[in-house]
Each structure stands twice: as structure tokens, then as C-alpha cells.
Design a protein around this motif. Structure first.
Motif, mmCIF file in Angstrom:
data_model
loop_
_atom_site.group_PDB
_atom_site.id
_atom_site.type_symbol
_atom_site.label_atom_id
_atom_site.label_comp_id
_atom_site.label_asym_id
_atom_site.label_seq_id
_atom_site.Cartn_x
_atom_site.Cartn_y
_atom_site.Cartn_z
ATOM 1 N N TYR A 429 -10.813 -5.607 -48.291
ATOM 2 C CA TYR A 429 -10.835 -6.724 -47.344
ATOM 3 C C TYR A 429 -9.900 -7.831 -47.833
ATOM 4 O O TYR A 429 -9.696 -8.006 -49.041
ATOM 5 C CB TYR A 429 -12.244 -7.309 -47.205
ATOM 6 C CG TYR A 429 -13.272 -6.337 -46.685
ATOM 7 C CD1 TYR A 429 -13.504 -6.195 -45.322
ATOM 8 C CD2 TYR A 429 -14.029 -5.552 -47.556
ATOM 9 C CE1 TYR A 429 -14.458 -5.312 -44.839
ATOM 10 C CE2 TYR A 429 -14.974 -4.664 -47.080
ATOM 11 C CZ TYR A 429 -15.187 -4.549 -45.720
ATOM 12 O OH TYR A 429 -16.124 -3.669 -45.245
ATOM 13 N N VAL A 430 -9.357 -8.554 -46.875
ATOM 14 C CA VAL A 430 -8.671 -9.814 -47.158
ATOM 15 C C VAL A 430 -9.459 -10.901 -46.432
ATOM 16 O O VAL A 430 -9.647 -10.830 -45.215
ATOM 17 C CB VAL A 430 -7.206 -9.789 -46.684
ATOM 18 C CG1 VAL A 430 -6.580 -11.166 -46.872
ATOM 19 C CG2 VAL A 430 -6.417 -8.740 -47.436
ATOM 20 N N ILE A 431 -9.943 -11.908 -47.197
ATOM 21 C CA ILE A 431 -10.777 -12.970 -46.632
ATOM 22 C C ILE A 431 -10.018 -14.287 -46.762
ATOM 23 O O ILE A 431 -9.601 -14.672 -47.864
ATOM 24 C CB ILE A 431 -12.136 -13.057 -47.345
ATOM 25 C CG1 ILE A 431 -12.880 -11.712 -47.224
ATOM 26 C CG2 ILE A 431 -12.983 -14.183 -46.769
ATOM 27 C CD1 ILE A 431 -14.199 -11.670 -47.974
ATOM 28 N N VAL A 432 -9.822 -14.954 -45.633
ATOM 29 C CA VAL A 432 -9.144 -16.251 -45.594
ATOM 30 C C VAL A 432 -10.187 -17.324 -45.300
ATOM 31 O O VAL A 432 -10.952 -17.211 -44.329
ATOM 32 C CB VAL A 432 -8.029 -16.261 -44.525
ATOM 33 C CG1 VAL A 432 -7.347 -17.621 -44.499
ATOM 34 C CG2 VAL A 432 -7.021 -15.154 -44.803
ATOM 35 N N ILE A 433 -10.244 -18.370 -46.161
ATOM 36 C CA ILE A 433 -11.247 -19.432 -46.037
ATOM 37 C C ILE A 433 -10.523 -20.764 -45.874
ATOM 38 O O ILE A 433 -9.595 -21.080 -46.637
ATOM 39 C CB ILE A 433 -12.161 -19.471 -47.281
ATOM 40 C CG1 ILE A 433 -12.813 -18.097 -47.515
ATOM 41 C CG2 ILE A 433 -13.233 -20.546 -47.123
ATOM 42 C CD1 ILE A 433 -13.594 -18.006 -48.806
ATOM 43 N N GLU A 434 -10.959 -21.559 -44.883
ATOM 44 C CA GLU A 434 -10.345 -22.859 -44.642
ATOM 45 C C GLU A 434 -11.437 -23.899 -44.404
ATOM 46 O O GLU A 434 -12.404 -23.639 -43.671
ATOM 47 C CB GLU A 434 -9.417 -22.782 -43.427
ATOM 48 C CG GLU A 434 -8.584 -24.027 -43.235
ATOM 49 C CD GLU A 434 -7.568 -23.874 -42.125
ATOM 50 O OE1 GLU A 434 -6.895 -24.866 -41.788
ATOM 51 O OE2 GLU A 434 -7.460 -22.746 -41.587
ATOM 52 N N ASP A 435 -11.282 -25.050 -45.028
ATOM 53 C CA ASP A 435 -12.247 -26.151 -44.865
ATOM 54 C C ASP A 435 -11.885 -26.921 -43.586
ATOM 55 O O ASP A 435 -10.839 -27.569 -43.506
ATOM 56 C CB ASP A 435 -12.179 -27.072 -46.086
ATOM 57 C CG ASP A 435 -13.271 -28.132 -46.046
ATOM 58 O OD1 ASP A 435 -14.012 -28.186 -45.043
ATOM 59 O OD2 ASP A 435 -13.379 -28.893 -47.023
ATOM 60 N N ILE A 436 -12.766 -26.820 -42.591
ATOM 61 C CA ILE A 436 -12.494 -27.484 -41.307
ATOM 62 C C ILE A 436 -13.512 -28.581 -41.031
ATOM 63 O O ILE A 436 -13.749 -28.935 -39.870
ATOM 64 C CB ILE A 436 -12.502 -26.449 -40.164
ATOM 65 C CG1 ILE A 436 -13.864 -25.727 -40.091
ATOM 66 C CG2 ILE A 436 -11.379 -25.437 -40.318
ATOM 67 C CD1 ILE A 436 -14.018 -24.871 -38.856
ATOM 68 N N THR A 437 -14.096 -29.139 -42.098
ATOM 69 C CA THR A 437 -15.119 -30.175 -41.921
ATOM 70 C C THR A 437 -14.557 -31.380 -41.160
ATOM 71 O O THR A 437 -15.168 -31.874 -40.195
ATOM 72 C CB THR A 437 -15.656 -30.609 -43.286
ATOM 73 O OG1 THR A 437 -16.148 -29.462 -43.992
ATOM 74 C CG2 THR A 437 -16.784 -31.630 -43.120
ATOM 75 N N HIS A 438 -13.384 -31.829 -41.592
ATOM 76 C CA HIS A 438 -12.788 -32.997 -40.942
ATOM 77 C C HIS A 438 -12.402 -32.707 -39.491
ATOM 78 O O HIS A 438 -12.472 -33.585 -38.627
ATOM 79 C CB HIS A 438 -11.559 -33.467 -41.734
ATOM 80 C CG HIS A 438 -10.472 -32.447 -41.812
ATOM 81 N ND1 HIS A 438 -10.579 -31.305 -42.595
ATOM 82 C CD2 HIS A 438 -9.258 -32.372 -41.180
ATOM 83 C CE1 HIS A 438 -9.479 -30.588 -42.464
ATOM 84 N NE2 HIS A 438 -8.662 -31.209 -41.615
ATOM 85 N N ILE A 439 -11.996 -31.487 -39.235
ATOM 86 C CA ILE A 439 -11.639 -31.114 -37.858
ATOM 87 C C ILE A 439 -12.867 -31.137 -36.959
ATOM 88 O O ILE A 439 -12.835 -31.645 -35.827
ATOM 89 C CB ILE A 439 -10.968 -29.737 -37.830
ATOM 90 C CG1 ILE A 439 -9.667 -29.766 -38.645
ATOM 91 C CG2 ILE A 439 -10.691 -29.288 -36.402
ATOM 92 C CD1 ILE A 439 -8.991 -28.414 -38.768
ATOM 93 N N ILE A 440 -13.989 -30.597 -37.466
ATOM 94 C CA ILE A 440 -15.222 -30.557 -36.677
ATOM 95 C C ILE A 440 -15.736 -31.969 -36.416
ATOM 96 O O ILE A 440 -16.206 -32.288 -35.311
ATOM 97 C CB ILE A 440 -16.282 -29.702 -37.393
ATOM 98 C CG1 ILE A 440 -15.854 -28.222 -37.354
ATOM 99 C CG2 ILE A 440 -17.649 -29.874 -36.757
ATOM 100 C CD1 ILE A 440 -16.810 -27.290 -38.036
ATOM 101 N N LEU A 441 -15.631 -32.837 -37.439
ATOM 102 C CA LEU A 441 -16.062 -34.219 -37.242
ATOM 103 C C LEU A 441 -15.251 -34.896 -36.137
ATOM 104 O O LEU A 441 -15.792 -35.611 -35.279
ATOM 105 C CB LEU A 441 -15.928 -34.997 -38.561
ATOM 106 C CG LEU A 441 -16.931 -34.618 -39.667
ATOM 107 C CD1 LEU A 441 -16.596 -35.370 -40.957
ATOM 108 C CD2 LEU A 441 -18.361 -34.900 -39.232
ATOM 109 N N ALA A 442 -13.919 -34.644 -36.167
ATOM 110 C CA ALA A 442 -13.063 -35.223 -35.128
ATOM 111 C C ALA A 442 -13.415 -34.659 -33.752
ATOM 112 O O ALA A 442 -13.442 -35.387 -32.746
ATOM 113 C CB ALA A 442 -11.594 -34.950 -35.466
ATOM 114 N N GLN A 443 -13.692 -33.324 -33.692
ATOM 115 C CA GLN A 443 -14.054 -32.704 -32.416
ATOM 116 C C GLN A 443 -15.381 -33.256 -31.891
ATOM 117 O O GLN A 443 -15.543 -33.477 -30.687
ATOM 118 C CB GLN A 443 -14.139 -31.186 -32.585
ATOM 119 C CG GLN A 443 -12.786 -30.516 -32.736
ATOM 120 C CD GLN A 443 -12.927 -29.013 -32.914
ATOM 121 O OE1 GLN A 443 -14.015 -28.516 -33.205
ATOM 122 N NE2 GLN A 443 -11.815 -28.303 -32.736
#
Length: 666
Positions: A429-443
Motif C-alpha cells: 500500500y501507499v498511504i498519503v496523509i494530509e493535515d486538513i484541520t485548518h481547511i475544515i475550520l475555514a469550511q
């Protein structure tokens, strides 16, 4: 006198040849004594000459065949297993059919000679004589019956000739002068029968001579069929010849068998020689090719097979040499590629260590090979401990669905993580992880702004008709309008309608804001839930067709699921006349599909229908499908709007249990 040494090889050969010669003389004398009894039918000397030629030829072939067999099986040159197998297969293809054919032929010859010389044939010949005699008597009686009919006047001579298939019929007066004549001309021997009375066999016919009234005489001639023309004398000759020919039963059988045996041995001997030749021609190049392959397997890329042939084996050798050359070229190229891959790997690892997105990947065996710095920073220092460990161990920590390649949003240590899984191999497997906390707060902030604007708009819309209705009542009251009661009634209805709209809006907003994180899960019968909801929509102008597969159980909150299903059905109730609900099992879960005959959902709005406050209906709150989506997702399911030209199509997937609850199983 010199003593004979029987241990000498030459003496043994002489004794063997003398014994065979003596046996041949005795056999000839015995056979001659048997066949001399039919000397007048068959020449015994010619028969014995042919028989002896067959025996001598058979002995020569047998001797040559045995000598060749001994040479084949004890020859030092046959050392390869392939050559021996090939020789055995080729010889078997000759020997087995030949032996089978010889056995069947001998059996047929024995059966045929037994039939030819059995007593049944002699009995049949005797029966032929009886049949011929019987048929002659029958024909004579038949002519007597025809004569009787003519004599009594029951039939005239002309009709008797035509109707009974006679050869000739003639009527004479008392002076033997011809009065009537029909058919073929009468031979002199037939005319002589006029001086006699009765039935006679004459040449190939039966002749009847008899008197008629008025002193007339009649001659009736019937030609016998060909199968009755065989005379008794000819039958007797055939019977005598057959009796003498019975003495040839054994010599004929032996002669045929020896001839078949000679042909069979000749074919087998030719097959032996041809099999050995073919085996040598095929196996020698293959043996050389096998040696070359063995050297090649040990890493010798300079090996060559220096044999030339124009057949398929030659093509195989040529292709082998070409393959070796190509392998040498590929080996060198592979070394160059390995150097390039090593450089690319170092370059890729340098990139992974410097990007902000977290990346980790596992080997085909499921062992985590690399975790970049960003992944450790996003997830935490404890992630670095999983390097060189199974990816299943990591899955226990952060609960990633490795089977799904869709984007997954996880909450970990107060962070919102966007995870994407790519399945490379069986456990790779190749697993890509991204922190989207700030994006969700803005949304979320944008979403609440949009909600506030929509609520203000939705509240403002009903307030306008309420105000206008109140002002109208006040104005008409001041004017003392005689129709004030009617005006008040209409205005109040408008006010109540708009207040009801505001009440529904507040209720939907309240439902949308309620948390679905702690539902009460129980095991539910899916069909029963759907039937309960359908019973509430029993209207003449709205028909619901349920195709529910029995025995499907799901785990969930009954109240929430009924609310989600009701929201979907309510949308169809407001815009269509017919709704079809279908359930089916799918990959360990269950699919619930809703399809109505309304205007449907345009392709460009399939994703928007689940957004809060999105609605194309004048009085719609735009929260029904949004609430349904929240409920389905809280049950670890999914909901999608599908394009369908026949109407709106909503598909829900939920985890399911095919065999029911534990109580049902018991």
C-alpha cells in the motif's frame, strides 16, 4: 572317432537348425496327408510351397526382430531418458495396433472358417434342394388351378394369360389346329407336350397340357424365376465339392494366420528401426541443448549450441543462441538500470523527506518500508515506531480502511486528517496523509455564514406576507368594510400558513443541528422498517412498490433510520406519483435503492442535493437529504444521488448481516 562337443556354439547352431528342419519336414508330411483328400479341387504341392515360404520368411523376420531388440535395449548410446521414452512411445504406436489388428484378424479368420466348414453350411445346401423341389411343385399346382378355372369357364384364356403373368397360352381344336394364342412363341419341345396330359418341367419353364370341353386342348407355359433354375444335379455337385473342401479347414486357417503373422512382424520390425532412427534424430540436438541450458542456469552467458538443422529443432537451437545473446545484453542493461534506480530511489526519498504531505508505503508482504518526516510530524512521533512492522499494526492505531481507495477523513489527537490509500499489490500500500484541520475550520466558518444568510432569507420570506395580511386587516377594519369577516379569514389563513412554514424551518434546523454521534444501535429487520414507513404514505395518487429481499438485518438506530428513509420518500411524495424501493445484498452489506418517476436530478446537481438548505422547491427547507446523509454516515454507510432519465434515484449502502440475529439463528 572324434567326439562331438555339444557345448560348442557352432555345434549348438547346427543342432538348432537340424531340429527346425526336421520339425518343418514332419509338419509338411502331416499337412500333405490331410490335403491329398481334395487333390482334385486344390493342388497340395502349391499350397505346401506357399506355406513353407511363409514359415521361412516368418522365422527370418522373427530372428532379425529379436536381434534388433537386443541391440536397441543394450546399446550404450541410449543413455538419455528422453530417447528411451520416445523410442518406447513410437514402438508402442506400432506394436499395440499391429498386435490388436493381428488378434482381431485371427479371431475373424477362425470364426469365418468355422462358419464355412460347419455342418450348417451343408445343411443349408440340402435345404436349397428341398426349397427348389417345393417351389417347382407349388408352381405346378398353381398351373393346375389356372387350368381348372379355364376348364370350368370361370375365366377365358386371354384373361388368364394377362392376369396370371403366364409366358404363353395356346388353345388347339381336336385336329390340333391353333385357335387361340397368347404370349411368347412355343418351342418344338413344348408343342410335343400336346400328345401328353399333365404338368411337366421343360427347360426353364413349367408346362401344362390338358383337355378342354369340345375336345379342345390347351397348353399353359410359365417361365420359372432365375433363382429356381438351379437343377438338382448342380446342387449335388456343389454339395459334393463342399464335402471334399472341408478337409482344407485347418490348412487354410494356418495359411491365413501365418500370412497375417508375417505381415505383422514385418510392420513391427520396420517400426522398430524407424523409431530408433527418429529418436536419435530428435534427441541428440535436444541433449546438446539441455547441456547448454544447464550451463546457462549456472550463469554462463557465453554458452552456444553449434548444431545446424532445417527443422523445428534447428529453429529452437537458433532461437536459444539468440536468447543467450539477448540475455547477455539485458544483463548488462539491467546492471545499468539498477544503478539508475538506486539514484532515483535516493532522489525520491529526498523528495519525500522534504514535502509537507505525509507518505508511507509497504512492501508486497505488508511490511512498512518507509515513513517520511511529514507523516511523523502530522501523526506524531509514535508513528516512526511502525517502520519495518506490519501495516496491520499501524491500522490498529489510526483505523484506516485499507480496502477503500476513496478519500477518508479521520480525527486523531484533535487533528482532522485526510487519508488516501492506494493498493499496489497483495499487501503493498501507499498511504498519503494530509493535515486538513485548518481547511475544515475555514469550511465550517463559511458554512455557518451561508446558513445564517439562508436562515435570514427563509425567515424574511414568510414575514412579508404576514405583515401585509396584518396591515390589510387593520386598513379594512378602519374603513368598516362590510366584508371584513371574509378578509380576516383569508388573511389569517395566510398568516397561519407562513407560521407553519416557519415552524417547519425551525424543526428541520433543529434536526440538522442535533448530534448523531451517539445513536442507539440495535439489530433491525430492514424490510419491516420500510413497510412501517410505507404504511404512512397510503394515498391514491402516490404508489410505492417495495422489492425487499427477506432475511436482511442491519445494525442501527431505528428512529434515525426511519427519519432518513422518510426524508427521501417525502421528496418523492412531493414531486412524483410512483416510487420503487429495492433492496439487495452487496459485498457483506445491503443496498437500498429509491427510484421515482418525478422530474429527476440533473447530472450537474447530483452532489449539490446533499448540501444544507439546497432545494429547488418553493417551500423546501433544503435539509431533508442533508439530514439523511448525516444519519447514513453515522451508521458507517454511504448515500449517493445517481442520474436516471426516469426520475430521481437515491442509493444507500449500509453494513448488513445476511443470516439474521443470534436469536433467529438459534
Amino acid at each position: 572317432m572324434k567326439k562331438i562337443d555339444i557345448t560348442d556354439k557352432r555345434t549348438q547352431n547346427i543342432l538348432l537348425y537340424l531340429s527346425l528342419f526336421l520339425l518343418l519336414i514332419i509338419s509338411n508330411l502331416y499337412i500333405y496327408s490331410k490335403i491329398t483328400k481334395v487333390r482334385d479341387v486344390f493342388n497340395p504341392y502349391l499350397f505346401l510351397f506357399i506355406l513353407n515360404i511363409d514359415i521361412i520368411f516368418l522365422l527370418i523376420i522373427l530372428g532379425s526382430s529379436f536381434k534388433y531388440l537386443i541391440k536397441v535395449f543394450f546399446e550404450k548410446g541410449i543413455t538419455g531418458k528422453l530417447r528411451v521414452k520416445l523410442f518406447i512411445i513410437l514402438t508402442s504406436l506400432v506394436v499395440i495396433p499391429s498386435a490388436l489388428l493381428f488378434t482381431v484378424s485371427v479371431s475373424l479368420i477362425s470364426s469365418a472358417t468355422n462358419i464355412w466348414f460347419s455342418g450348417k453350411v451343408g445343411s443349408a445346401i440340402g435345404k436349397v434342394d428341398e426349397i427348389v423341389s417345393y417351389n417347382l411343385i407349388t408352381n405346378q399346382e398353381w398351373l393346375n388351378k389356372i387350368y381348372t378355372l379355364i376348364y370350368k369357364g370361370e375365366i377365358i384364356p386371354e384373361n388368364a394369360y394377362k392376369n396370371f403373368g403366364l409366358s404363353s397360352l395356346a388353345v388347339f381344336n381336336r385336329d390340333l389346329q391353333l385357335q387361340e394364342y397368347y404370349g411368347e412363341s412355343l418351342s418344338p419341345s413344348t408343342l410335343q407336350m400336346l400328345n401328353r396330359e399333365g404338368t411337366f418341367i421343360l427347360e426353364e419353364s413349367v408346362v401344362l397340357s390338358g383337355l378342354l370341353p369340345e375336345d379342345k386342348k390347351v397348353l399353359i407355359v410359365y417361365r420359372l424365376p432365375n433363382y429356381l433354375l438351379l437343377s438338382k444335379e448342380e446342387i449335388k455337385v456343389i454339395s459334393d465339392v463342399y464335402s471334399e473342401f472341408k478337409y482344407y479347414k485347418a490348412p487354410i486357417r494356418i495359411g491365413y494366420i501365418l500370412m497375417l503373422l508375417t505381415i505383422t512382424v514385418s510392420v513391427i520390425f520396420a517400426g522398430f528401426w524407424f523409431s530408433k532412427f527418429i529418436a536419435r534424430q530428435i534427441t541428440y540436438p535436444l541433449e546438446e541443448l539441455t547441456k547448454a541450458v544447464d550451463r546457462l542456469s549456472q550463469g554462463d552467458l557465453s554458452v552456444k549450441v553449434n548444431l545446424k538443422s532445417s527443422d523445428e529443432v534447428g529453429i529452437l537451437i537458433k532461437e536459444f543462441n539468440r536468447m543467450v545473446d539477448h540475455l547477455g545484453y539485458l544483463y548488462q542493461k539491467l546492471q545499468d538500470k539498477n544503478q539508475t534506480l538506486k539514484k532515483n530511489k535516493d532522489y525520491l526519498e529526498a523528495i519525500l523527506d522534504n514535502i509537507k504531505t505525509g507518505v508511507l508505503y509497504s512492501s508486497p508482504e505488508g511490511i512498512i518500508e518507509n515513513i517520511n518526516k511529514s507523516a511523523v510530524f502530522i501523526v506524531g512521533e509514535e508513528l516512526s515506531q511502525f517502520k519495518k512492522r506490519s501495516i496491520e499494526d499501524l491500522n490498529k492505531m489510526i483505523s484506516i480502511d485499507l480496502r477503500s481507495e476513496d478519500e477518508q477523513i479521520l480525527e486523531l489527537s484533535g487533528k482532522n486528517l485526510l487519508v488516501k490509500v492506494k493498493h499496489i499489490s497483495q499487501s503493498g500500500y501507499v498511504i498519503v496523509i494530509e493535515d486538513i484541520t485548518h481547511i475544515i475550520l475555514a469550511q465550517k466558518l463559511n458554512t455557518w455564514k451561508e446558513i445564517a444568510q439562508r436562515i435570514a432569507h427563509e425567515i424574511k420570506n414568510p414575514l412579508t406576507p404576514i405583515r401585509l395580511s396584518a396591515e390589510r386587516i387593520m386598513n379594512q377594519y378602519k374603513k368598516s368594510n362590510p366584508n371584513l369577516g371574509e378578509i380576516v379569514e383569508k388573511s389569517v389563513k395566510v398568516i397561519l400558513t407562513e407560521v407553519e412554514h416557519l415552524s417547519n424551518l425551525v424543526r428541520d434546523f433543529s434536526q440538522f443541528g442535533r448530534s448523531f454521534t451517539d445513536p442507539e444501535f440495535t439489530q433491525l429487520n430492514l424490510c419491516e422498517i420500510l413497510r412501517e414507513i410505507i404504511s404512512m404514505y397510503n394515498f391514491e395518487d402516490f404508489n410505492i412498490e417495495l422489492n425487499c429481499e427477506e432475511g436482511i438485518y442491519i445494525t442501527g438506530d431505528k428512529k434515525l433510520l426511519k427519519q432518513a428513509f422518510s426524508n427521501i420518500i417525502q421528496n418523492s411524495f412531493e414531486s412524483a406519483f410512483k416510487l420503487q424501493i429495492t433492496t439487495r445484498r452487496f459485498d457483506g452489506g445491503v443496498v437500498i435503492e429509491f427510484l421515482d418517476n418525478g422530474p429527476g436530478i440533473p447530472p450537474d446537481q447530483l452532489e449539490k442535493v446533499f448540501l444544507p438548505y439546497y432545494s429547488k422547491k418553493p417551500k423546501g427547507s433544503g435539509l431533508g437529504l442533508t439530514i439523511a446523509k448525516e444519519i447514513v454516515q453515522s451508521h458507517k454507510g454511504s448515500i449517493k444521488a445517481m442520474y436516471n432519465k426516469d426520475g430521481a434515484n437515491i442509493v444507500i449502502k449500509l453494513p448488513g448481516e445476511e443470516n439474521g440475529s443470534k436469536e433467529d439463528k438459534l
